[in-house]
Motif scaffolding. Sequence first.
Motif, short mmCIF file in Angstrom:
data_model
loop_
_atom_site.label_atom_id
_atom_site.label_comp_id
_atom_site.label_asym_id
_atom_site.label_seq_id
_atom_site.Cartn_x
_atom_site.Cartn_y
_atom_site.Cartn_z
N ILE A 116 1.00 -1.10 0.20
CA ILE A 116 -0.13 -0.10 -0.04
C ILE A 116 0.97 1.32 0.00
O ILE A 116 1.76 1.22 0.84
CB ILE A 116 -0.87 -0.11 1.10
N ASN A 117 0.55 1.98 -0.72
CA ASN A 117 1.56 3.24 -0.93
C ASN A 117 1.33 4.18 0.10
O ASN A 117 0.35 4.21 0.87
CB ASN A 117 1.04 4.15 -2.11
N PRO A 118 2.42 4.88 0.77
CA PRO A 118 2.27 5.49 2.03
C PRO A 118 1.41 6.63 2.17
O PRO A 118 0.69 6.75 3.09
CB PRO A 118 3.86 6.23 2.16
N ASP A 119 0.89 7.25 0.88
CA ASP A 119 -0.22 8.26 0.80
C ASP A 119 -1.56 7.85 0.64
O ASP A 119 -2.65 8.49 0.48
CB ASP A 119 0.23 9.10 -0.29
N ARG A 120 -1.45 6.34 0.67
CA ARG A 120 -2.86 5.67 0.50
C ARG A 120 -3.46 4.94 1.96
O ARG A 120 -4.37 4.17 1.92
CB ARG A 120 -2.98 4.65 -0.59
N LYS A 121 -2.86 5.34 3.04
CA LYS A 121 -3.14 4.35 4.17
C LYS A 121 -3.88 5.31 5.05
O LYS A 121 -4.42 4.62 6.23
CB LYS A 121 -1.85 4.11 4.82
N ARG A 122 -4.37 6.47 5.07
CA ARG A 122 -5.21 7.27 5.80
C ARG A 122 -6.52 6.55 6.26
O ARG A 122 -7.11 5.90 5.39
CB ARG A 122 -5.49 8.59 5.43
N ILE A 123 -6.80 6.45 7.50
CA ILE A 123 -8.34 5.89 8.00
C ILE A 123 -9.14 7.26 7.77
O ILE A 123 -8.80 8.00 8.56
CB ILE A 123 -7.86 5.55 9.50
N ASN A 124 -10.06 7.05 7.35
CA ASN A 124 -11.21 8.24 7.00
C ASN A 124 -12.35 7.97 7.78
O ASN A 124 -13.01 9.09 8.16
CB ASN A 124 -11.26 8.40 5.67
N GLU A 125 -12.91 6.85 8.12
CA GLU A 125 -14.02 6.59 8.87
C GLU A 125 -14.33 5.56 9.33
O GLU A 125 -13.69 4.29 8.60
CB GLU A 125 -15.31 7.19 7.79
N PHE A 126 -15.08 5.17 10.23
CA PHE A 126 -15.50 3.50 10.73
C PHE A 126 -16.75 3.69 10.66
O PHE A 126 -17.78 4.67 10.92
CB PHE A 126 -15.15 3.58 12.12
N LYS A 127 -17.38 2.49 10.56
CA LYS A 127 -18.76 1.89 10.58
C LYS A 127 -18.97 0.77 10.94
O LYS A 127 -18.53 -0.57 10.47
CB LYS A 127 -19.59 1.92 9.28
N ALA A 128 -19.57 0.42 12.27
CA ALA A 128 -19.71 -0.66 12.74
C ALA A 128 -20.97 -1.54 12.35
O ALA A 128 -21.94 -1.08 12.13
CB ALA A 128 -19.88 -0.43 14.46
N ASN A 129 -20.94 -2.77 12.26
CA ASN A 129 -21.90 -3.98 11.78
C ASN A 129 -21.73 -5.00 12.79
O ASN A 129 -20.98 -5.74 12.58
CB ASN A 129 -21.81 -4.17 10.54
N ASP A 130 -22.46 -4.93 14.13
CA ASP A 130 -22.27 -5.77 14.92
C ASP A 130 -20.79 -5.85 15.38
O ASP A 130 -20.32 -4.89 15.76
CB ASP A 130 -22.70 -7.37 14.48
N GLN A 131 -19.98 -6.98 15.34
CA GLN A 131 -18.48 -7.03 15.81
C GLN A 131 -17.63 -6.67 14.71
O GLN A 131 -16.57 -6.59 14.99
CB GLN A 131 -18.24 -8.67 16.33
N LEU A 132 -18.13 -6.42 13.44
CA LEU A 132 -17.24 -6.16 12.36
C LEU A 132 -17.37 -4.51 12.27
O LEU A 132 -18.26 -3.88 12.28
CB LEU A 132 -17.88 -6.76 11.23
N LEU A 133 -15.99 -4.00 12.04
CA LEU A 133 -15.77 -2.57 11.81
C LEU A 133 -15.27 -2.35 10.41
O LEU A 133 -14.47 -2.99 10.03
CB LEU A 133 -14.88 -2.01 12.92
N TYR A 134 -16.07 -1.83 9.60
CA TYR A 134 -15.86 -1.31 8.25
C TYR A 134 -15.11 -0.08 8.48
O TYR A 134 -15.52 0.98 8.94
CB TYR A 134 -17.19 -1.14 7.53
N ILE A 135 -13.82 -0.17 7.64
CA ILE A 135 -12.96 0.92 7.93
C ILE A 135 -12.78 1.64 6.43
O ILE A 135 -12.20 0.85 5.50
CB ILE A 135 -11.83 0.56 8.27
N ALA A 136 -13.18 2.95 6.25
CA ALA A 136 -12.99 3.58 4.83
C ALA A 136 -11.59 4.06 4.94
O ALA A 136 -11.12 4.87 6.00
CB ALA A 136 -13.84 4.86 4.86
N THR A 137 -10.72 3.98 4.00
CA THR A 137 -9.25 4.22 3.74
C THR A 137 -9.17 5.04 2.48
O THR A 137 -9.85 5.14 1.64
CB THR A 137 -8.33 3.24 4.05
#
Length: 759
Positions: A116-137
């Motif tokens: 993953i390129n260094p400028d592509r790793k930022r965490i932008n948002e979280f969205k929970a669905n039960d125990q799963l955490l969806y991570i927008a990056t």
Amino acid sequence: MKIRLLFLLLFTSLASSQDFSSQWTGLFSFTRIIDIEQTDERIYAASENAVFVYDILSRTFTKITTVNGLSGDPISQIYYRESDDQLVIGYEDGLLQIVQDDVVLDIVAIRDKQVINPDRKRINEFKANDQLLYIATDFGIAIYDLDRLEFNDTYFIGDNGAQLRIKSIEIFDGFLYAASSGDGIRRADISDPFLIDFTNWSQTNMGSYDEVVALDSQIYAIDTAGALFRFAATSFVSTGYRFPSRSVDATVTNNQLTVTGSNFLQIIDVNENLLNDVRDINGDAYVFTAGDSNGDTIYIGTTTNGLVRLDRADFSTAEFIVADGPSRNRAFSLTTAPNTLWVGYGDYNLFFNPFPLEQFGVSRLVEEEWTNFTFDEVLNINSISSITIHPEIQDEVYINSMHNGVLEFVDGMAETLYGVNNSSLTSILPPATDFVRIPDSRFDREGNLWVLASLVDETLNRRSPTGQWTAIDVSQFVPTISETGGATKMTITNAGNIIFGTIDFGVIAFDPAENKFGDLREDIQEGNLVSNYVSEVTLDLNEQLWIGSNRGLRVLFNANSILSENPPDARPIIIEDQNGIPRELLKDEAILDIEVDGNNRKWVATASSGAFLFSPSGQETIFQFTKDNSPLPSNGVNDIAIDNTTGRVYFATDNGIVAFQGDRTSQPAEDLENVFAFPNPVKPGFDGNVTIDGLTDRARIKITDIEGNLVFEVVSQGGSVQWDTTSFNGNRVASGVYMLLISTDDNVETTVSKIMIIR
């Protein structure tokens, strides 16, 4: 490529960060809020690289910093899972940290993967669905299982599996939606087991979007122009509603949508009716960073004043909520007095040029409480380089500016700004009254304040105790001092000789009594400096001059010898590396500061390798603190300050201040008249060290029981020593009276004292 990355994320190990709270204190700023999470009882507020938890009922704060195990890097998003008391922190570099049960867990899979390129790793948002955490990056969507503490799937949803910068995600009506900057909005059936295949994602809209969010029975999107869209059948269509500017945050609580931009917070209902509209706080404009509402209350994050709480029915009842700390994290200079720390926020580049100018005031820490003085309160002086405290009057300080001269600041109030019109200070651009560059100042033993000016002929300026100013023209010794010889740092010997560094002419010394100059340069038999760029000059307790440069270290064993006819060369300190090969101590390191504690040990700040603690001779490295083995939030340490009263050692970095609790030490006394021990008596339950203070250097201390049996012996390396109340065999001594038999190094003076110990 997709399968390989997924495999790497799934099987990356989990590690626990170390807790350093037994010896370290974090002194971070919480004025700039990045993100907010809330429950009915608590507010979780992420600042630049730390988090505070605010208990709403008790109005108390809990701070989570690098001392507790946070990385110290810039935070981009947080999420709180109330059911399991898990705080998830996302970073701009892709790191995830989970705070649970007072333990900080590091999830480094995204941050450490080179695919993953260094400028592509930022965490932008979280969205929970039960125990799963969806991570927008910035590369796509990653899914993390909060129960199993491991990654699940990773989705690259661009055309042909390309990486997309996903700004926001939402789960609604069986679909997973993803809003991107530049590539529109895509969605997929969340129950599809093959979402790693980009062909299973459909694009609903083109364009750039910041938010996608579900509100009651509808799902909305907000584009980068602030326009609100509602999903209809197969795509998002305009509602006609437009927010005042671009959104930076959007949350839903109690079927109401709260949208925050840099200059507004608006709350709308399910029918898109405007319920609340916040543009300022009590008439003052602030830059907003995050927002949320809860019942009758609105919470707004700002860039400069922490968190604001508003009553939705009456905005005039604004309350600022911010954990105690300095006004900003980017600390440039530190100065201590007993139980007091001053912080300056100016800056300059490698050539001591302060532009662009900094306008941030100063901060003061006294007895664990911060006072932050604004730019206005320091008379609008720019780029504060250092702060000098009067040795006899602790509340009288002199604030040095790299643009406006020197500000006398007394009892927390600006008194007099000394510059071109009321002192001997001169501008580098006459007849201008600004451009007065002052990197440093010091008091001598007679109470004169010596002020070092950069890039002018009158490099040295003296203000007498009666307020008379005198300029010393250094160009008589170095004709081009005002052209390329910018002054850097200064020190004053016990004999009253002034020594200062330059960026082009090495070290220069001045004897005020004889009006005589001397210098050290980089050539052999001319000083043997490692470089003519000298960033730091410090005297140790033996009046040896420690010289820091952009390429290493030199030591002159008699500082006053610079002014002799044939001054000796400064010497490198030669040590053996792990392979037994001789090498120079700190060779090629850019040294920014050197401080000497009461035991004559050297604390050294470097531009890229953290901070070092060396033995008095420099032959032994006692500590090297870095970002990896300590709470330092950066390996670039701008300054160090030591409070020998408390033993605290402060480190300033661009990412915040931390303090290490070292041994309490003090400067050696001239005689043994004021020797004392504390605590005395030592009461039951005390398990710390007894401090014996008021000692001369290399004083011999013998401790005996009442019958004269020797139980402990030590030679001081400064003005104080520590005794852990154990005897030579390592056992704690019994209750009783113990005699202190103390003599000076030459045995000319002796004294006797007593300590009572009660077990």
